[in-house]
Design a protein around this motif. Structure first.
Motif, PDB file in Angstrom:
ATOM      1  N   SER A   1      19.466  34.107   9.354  1.00  0.00           N
ATOM      2  CA  SER A   1      20.743  33.434   9.162  1.00  0.00           C
ATOM      3  C   SER A   1      21.493  33.432  10.483  1.00  0.00           C
ATOM      4  O   SER A   1      21.476  34.427  11.222  1.00  0.00           O
ATOM      5  CB  SER A   1      21.585  34.154   8.094  1.00  0.00           C
ATOM      6  N   TYR A   2      22.138  32.314  10.787  1.00  0.00           N
ATOM      7  CA  TYR A   2      22.873  32.150  12.035  1.00  0.00           C
ATOM      8  C   TYR A   2      24.345  31.943  11.724  1.00  0.00           C
ATOM      9  O   TYR A   2      24.700  31.169  10.825  1.00  0.00           O
ATOM     10  CB  TYR A   2      22.346  30.944  12.812  1.00  0.00           C
ATOM     11  N   LEU A   3      25.207  32.633  12.477  1.00  0.00           N
ATOM     12  CA  LEU A   3      26.649  32.506  12.313  1.00  0.00           C
ATOM     13  C   LEU A   3      27.295  32.080  13.612  1.00  0.00           C
ATOM     14  O   LEU A   3      26.929  32.572  14.689  1.00  0.00           O
ATOM     15  CB  LEU A   3      27.271  33.837  11.865  1.00  0.00           C
ATOM     16  N   ARG A   4      28.288  31.187  13.497  1.00  0.00           N
ATOM     17  CA  ARG A   4      29.042  30.758  14.675  1.00  0.00           C
ATOM     18  C   ARG A   4      29.854  31.937  15.211  1.00  0.00           C
ATOM     19  O   ARG A   4      30.464  32.683  14.456  1.00  0.00           O
ATOM     20  CB  ARG A   4      29.975  29.598  14.301  1.00  0.00           C
ATOM     21  N   GLN A   5      29.877  32.084  16.505  1.00  0.00           N
ATOM     22  CA  GLN A   5      30.523  33.209  17.167  1.00  0.00           C
ATOM     23  C   GLN A   5      32.017  33.273  16.872  1.00  0.00           C
ATOM     24  O   GLN A   5      32.731  32.271  16.935  1.00  0.00           O
ATOM     25  CB  GLN A   5      30.311  33.104  18.679  1.00  0.00           C
ATOM     26  N   ARG A   6      32.502  34.461  16.564  1.00  0.00           N
ATOM     27  CA  ARG A   6      33.923  34.719  16.410  1.00  0.00           C
ATOM     28  C   ARG A   6      34.467  35.278  17.725  1.00  0.00           C
ATOM     29  O   ARG A   6      33.703  35.775  18.552  1.00  0.00           O
ATOM     30  CB  ARG A   6      34.167  35.709  15.267  1.00  0.00           C
ATOM     31  N   PRO A   7      35.785  35.219  17.940  1.00  0.00           N
ATOM     32  CA  PRO A   7      36.345  35.711  19.212  1.00  0.00           C
ATOM     33  C   PRO A   7      35.927  37.149  19.499  1.00  0.00           C
ATOM     34  O   PRO A   7      36.054  38.037  18.652  1.00  0.00           O
ATOM     35  CB  PRO A   7      37.853  35.608  18.981  1.00  0.00           C
ATOM     36  N   GLY A   8      35.412  37.363  20.723  1.00  0.00           N
ATOM     37  CA  GLY A   8      35.017  38.700  21.153  1.00  0.00           C
ATOM     38  C   GLY A   8      33.681  39.174  20.623  1.00  0.00           C
ATOM     39  O   GLY A   8      33.236  40.277  20.949  1.00  0.00           O
ATOM     40  N   GLN A   9      33.012  38.361  19.833  1.00  0.00           N
ATOM     41  CA  GLN A   9      31.743  38.777  19.243  1.00  0.00           C
ATOM     42  C   GLN A   9      30.590  38.478  20.199  1.00  0.00           C
ATOM     43  O   GLN A   9      30.496  37.373  20.728  1.00  0.00           O
ATOM     44  CB  GLN A   9      31.542  38.049  17.913  1.00  0.00           C
TER      45      GLN A   9
ATOM     46  N   LEU B   1      26.874  37.461  21.535  1.00  0.00           N
ATOM     47  CA  LEU B   1      25.842  36.554  21.051  1.00  0.00           C
ATOM     48  C   LEU B   1      24.531  37.307  20.837  1.00  0.00           C
ATOM     49  O   LEU B   1      24.289  38.353  21.436  1.00  0.00           O
ATOM     50  CB  LEU B   1      25.626  35.422  22.060  1.00  0.00           C
ATOM     51  N   GLY B   2      23.686  36.735  19.991  1.00  0.00           N
ATOM     52  CA  GLY B   2      22.356  37.287  19.778  1.00  0.00           C
ATOM     53  C   GLY B   2      22.206  37.993  18.449  1.00  0.00           C
ATOM     54  O   GLY B   2      23.124  38.013  17.618  1.00  0.00           O
ATOM     55  N   PRO B   3      21.039  38.602  18.204  1.00  0.00           N
ATOM     56  CA  PRO B   3      20.770  39.300  16.938  1.00  0.00           C
ATOM     57  C   PRO B   3      21.687  40.505  16.768  1.00  0.00           C
ATOM     58  O   PRO B   3      21.996  41.212  17.737  1.00  0.00           O
ATOM     59  CB  PRO B   3      19.305  39.737  17.076  1.00  0.00           C
TER      60      PRO B   3
ATOM     61  N   VAL C   1      21.803  36.320  13.327  1.00  0.00           N
ATOM     62  CA  VAL C   1      21.912  35.973  14.748  1.00  0.00           C
ATOM     63  C   VAL C   1      23.239  35.265  14.984  1.00  0.00           C
ATOM     64  O   VAL C   1      23.594  34.338  14.245  1.00  0.00           O
ATOM     65  CB  VAL C   1      20.750  35.060  15.188  1.00  0.00           C
ATOM     66  N   ILE C   2      23.979  35.691  16.004  1.00  0.00           N
ATOM     67  CA  ILE C   2      25.244  35.057  16.366  1.00  0.00           C
ATOM     68  C   ILE C   2      24.975  34.011  17.445  1.00  0.00           C
ATOM     69  O   ILE C   2      24.342  34.299  18.460  1.00  0.00           O
ATOM     70  CB  ILE C   2      26.260  36.097  16.886  1.00  0.00           C
ATOM     71  N   VAL C   3      25.457  32.782  17.209  1.00  0.00           N
ATOM     72  CA  VAL C   3      25.266  31.678  18.150  1.00  0.00           C
ATOM     73  C   VAL C   3      26.626  31.108  18.551  1.00  0.00           C
ATOM     74  O   VAL C   3      27.624  31.297  17.853  1.00  0.00           O
ATOM     75  CB  VAL C   3      24.381  30.568  17.539  1.00  0.00           C
ATOM     76  N   SER C   4      26.669  30.417  19.668  1.00  0.00           N
ATOM     77  CA  SER C   4      27.948  29.941  20.190  1.00  0.00           C
ATOM     78  C   SER C   4      28.500  28.757  19.401  1.00  0.00           C
ATOM     79  O   SER C   4      29.711  28.553  19.331  1.00  0.00           O
ATOM     80  CB  SER C   4      27.817  29.575  21.675  1.00  0.00           C
ATOM     81  N   THR C   5      27.622  27.937  18.827  1.00  0.00           N
ATOM     82  CA  THR C   5      28.060  26.795  18.030  1.00  0.00           C
ATOM     83  C   THR C   5      27.200  26.696  16.776  1.00  0.00           C
ATOM     84  O   THR C   5      26.074  27.207  16.728  1.00  0.00           O
ATOM     85  CB  THR C   5      27.936  25.465  18.798  1.00  0.00           C
TER      86      THR C   5
END
Length: 285
Positions: free
Chosen positions: A116-124, A126-128, A147-151
């Motif tokens: 599952s991929y989530l759009r990045q929150r402020p200060g979070q 990137l990556g698994p 996984v955190i992604v930028s968009t």
């Protein structure tokens, strides 16, 4: 109530059903499902969750029967596989949803394969990242499933099986957008017990819990009349329609309760245990 005993398959939802409002599994519900399974009743987890976390739950509880994940977009012969069926949202549709969400700064949870991929929150970063579902049976982290992604568009590394949104503005806008692709996808809106909108999911057109239950019952050569479905939300209604008997939790919305054969106690009051005891562990007259 004219039931075709014995019940040979239980199709049970997780969130809001077997899981209580504090996000922990109802112990008596799990115990009675295990008892039914020990007597030969097939216990099929039928959930919107992805396979990673569900696989760990099945291992912990000792369930080895088929599993239905991501609202029917993935059907597995067992928690460990193989895959019996898999459906995805076409990339054209997924990219339209992701771009609309990125334009407005909305967060989308996008499921591709086992990740599952989530759009990045402020200060979070990137990556698994480690997630609750990444903890293995021995308490050690398995491979990350989040996984955190930028968009949101960056999450589209393949055709997704599910796209989940929570913001009210996003729900209305995405629902309108997906109506342009009726042959490619479908949406489901989830509600709190009080009736407030909780979230919206975009799924492949072929994916729903009822069709998946029919598929599994056919594979196992079990008549639908001998199946029990237990759930709490609108996405459980298709499996209610498919099953021989259905039980809605007391915390379900009025629409869901009206679609069920019976209404039991809430998820916090062991509604699953009540349904299993009444139907799956009951001896025929």
């Amino acid at each position: 109530m004219n039931l075709n005993y014995p019940i040979r398959l239980i199709s049970v939802d997780l969130d809001g059903t077997l899981f209580r409002s504090d996000s922990t599994p109802a112990p008596e519900g799990v115990r009675l499902l295990q008892s039914a399974n020990g007597l030969g009743v097939r216990v099929v987890i039928n959930t919107t969750r992805n396979i990673g976390g569900v696989r760990k739950l099945c291992k912990a509880w000792g369930f080895g029967d088929p599993v239905i994940c991501t609202n029917g977009a993935q059907i597995f012969a067992s928690p460990e596989g193989p895959v019996w069926a898999s459906f995805t949202i076409p990339m054209e549709v997924a990219r339209s949803v992701a771009r609309l969400a990125d334009e407005h700064g909305w967060e989308v949870s996008t499921s591709v394969g086992n990740l599952s991929y989530l759009r990045q929150r402020p200060g979070q970063p990137l990556g698994p990242i480690e997630h609750w579902s990444d903890v293995g049976r021995e308490g050690k982290p398995d491979l990350p499933s989040l996984v955190i992604v930028s968009t949101n568009e960056e999450a589209l590394v393949g055709d997704p099986m599910r796209m989940l949104l929570h913001e009210p503005e996003a729900i209305a806008a995405v629902q309108g957008l997906t109506e342009q692709f009726p042959q490619d996808c479908r949406t489901e809106t989830y509600y709190e017990p009080a009736g407030r909108v909780h979230s919206l999911c975009v799924f492949p057109r072929e994916a729903d819990k009822g069709s998946a239950l029919e598929f599994v019952a056919r594979k196992l050569e079990i008549p639908l009349a001998q199946t029990l479905a237990i759930g709490d939300n609108t996405n459980d209604m298709p499996m209610f329609a498919a099953a021989g008997v259905s039980a809605a939790m007391g915390n379900a919305t009025p629409e869901v309760k009206a679609a069920a054969t019976v209404v039991g106690p809430s998820n916090d009051d062991e509604g699953v245990a009540w349904a299993v005891r009444r139907f799956a562990l009951r001896r025929p007259n």
